[in-house]
Design a protein around this motif. Structure first.
Motif, short mmCIF file in Angstrom:
data_model
loop_
_atom_site.label_atom_id
_atom_site.label_comp_id
_atom_site.label_asym_id
_atom_site.label_seq_id
_atom_site.Cartn_x
_atom_site.Cartn_y
_atom_site.Cartn_z
N ASP A 41 6.22 3.08 6.87
CA ASP A 41 7.42 2.55 6.21
C ASP A 41 7.08 1.34 5.33
OD1 ASP A 41 9.26 4.35 7.05
OD2 ASP A 41 10.00 3.14 8.71
N THR A 42 6.22 0.48 5.83
CA THR A 42 5.83 -0.70 5.06
C THR A 42 5.08 -0.29 3.80
OG1 THR A 42 5.68 -1.95 7.12
CG2 THR A 42 4.65 -2.92 5.18
N LEU A 43 4.19 0.69 3.93
CA LEU A 43 3.46 1.17 2.76
C LEU A 43 4.41 1.78 1.74
CD1 LEU A 43 0.71 1.54 1.44
CD2 LEU A 43 0.56 3.75 2.60
N ALA A 44 5.37 2.57 2.20
CA ALA A 44 6.35 3.16 1.29
C ALA A 44 7.16 2.06 0.59
CB ALA A 44 7.27 4.11 2.04
N THR A 45 7.53 1.04 1.33
CA THR A 45 8.28 -0.07 0.74
C THR A 45 7.46 -0.80 -0.32
OG1 THR A 45 9.51 -0.34 2.81
CG2 THR A 45 9.55 -2.19 1.28
N LEU A 68 13.26 6.93 -6.06
CA LEU A 68 14.34 7.46 -5.23
C LEU A 68 13.83 8.51 -4.25
CD1 LEU A 68 17.17 7.72 -7.89
CD2 LEU A 68 16.91 6.02 -6.08
N GLY A 69 12.94 9.39 -4.70
CA GLY A 69 12.36 10.40 -3.81
C GLY A 69 11.53 9.78 -2.71
N THR A 73 12.39 10.12 1.25
CA THR A 73 11.39 10.68 2.16
C THR A 73 11.04 9.69 3.28
OG1 THR A 73 10.47 11.93 0.32
CG2 THR A 73 9.09 11.69 2.26
N ALA A 74 10.90 8.44 2.94
CA ALA A 74 10.57 7.43 3.95
C ALA A 74 11.69 7.29 4.97
CB ALA A 74 10.29 6.09 3.29
N SER A 75 12.93 7.29 4.52
CA SER A 75 14.04 7.13 5.47
C SER A 75 14.20 8.36 6.36
CB SER A 75 15.34 6.82 4.72
OG SER A 75 15.68 7.91 3.90
N MET A 79 13.78 8.47 10.50
CA MET A 79 14.78 9.05 11.40
C MET A 79 14.16 10.13 12.29
SD MET A 79 18.27 9.27 9.20
CE MET A 79 17.66 9.42 7.53
N ALA A 80 13.26 10.92 11.75
CA ALA A 80 12.61 11.97 12.55
C ALA A 80 11.76 11.37 13.66
CB ALA A 80 11.76 12.85 11.65
#
Length: 142
Positions: A41-45, A68-69, A73-75, A79-80
């Motif tokens: 998540d941090t990397l995606a951010t 946006l994609g 995908t990160a969110s 959640m998964a």
């Protein structure tokens, strides 16, 4: 560009690069699935911030669909993994497999049933204690 502005851009780029490197280290070292997900998540951010900063500096919106994609995908991935962890698994590390290990005695309620089908008081207390331990572990990983 002004020299001060160029130095500022390089400094911010170095901060983004160090944040991405630390995220990759967290993804690689783990040790649990939750730690790896936090690193992901941090990397995606960081990637979203870099792409957004590029759009702001250059005055374009070409990478907006990518941003946006990536955010979506990160969110969804978060959640998964949260759903996976919340199912009550007390051991989330990738390297361990519970299929090869024998389950502890307190994990199976049926082992504690008496001949008449009831659960003995001592065994019920032991099962409840084990349940509380697993519940605390799951809460601590959230």
């Amino acid at each position: 560009m002004e020299p001060l502005f160029t130095v500022l851009i390089w400094l911010i780029g170095a901060f983004f690069a160090s944040a991405a490197l630390m995220s990759l280290i967290r993804i690689i070292r783990g040790p649990s699935v939750v730690d790896r997900m936090v690193g992901s998540d941090t990397l995606a951010t960081v990637l979203i911030c870099v792409l957004s900063a590029d759009m702001a500096l250059r005055g374009h919106t070409t990478t907006l669909p990518l941003v946006l994609g990536l955010a979506m995908t990160a969110s969804i991935g978060t959640m998964a993994v949260a759903r996976f962890v919340s199912r009550g698994r007390s051991d989330n590390s990738i390297n361990s497999s519970t299929s090869d290990q024998a389950l502890p005695e307190h994990d199976d309620v049926e082992r504690h049933r008496d001949a008449d089908g009831s659960i003995g008081h001592e065994d019920a207390a032991r099962h409840e204690l084990a349940h509380d331990v697993v519940a605390r572990e799951v809460r601590s990983e959230r």
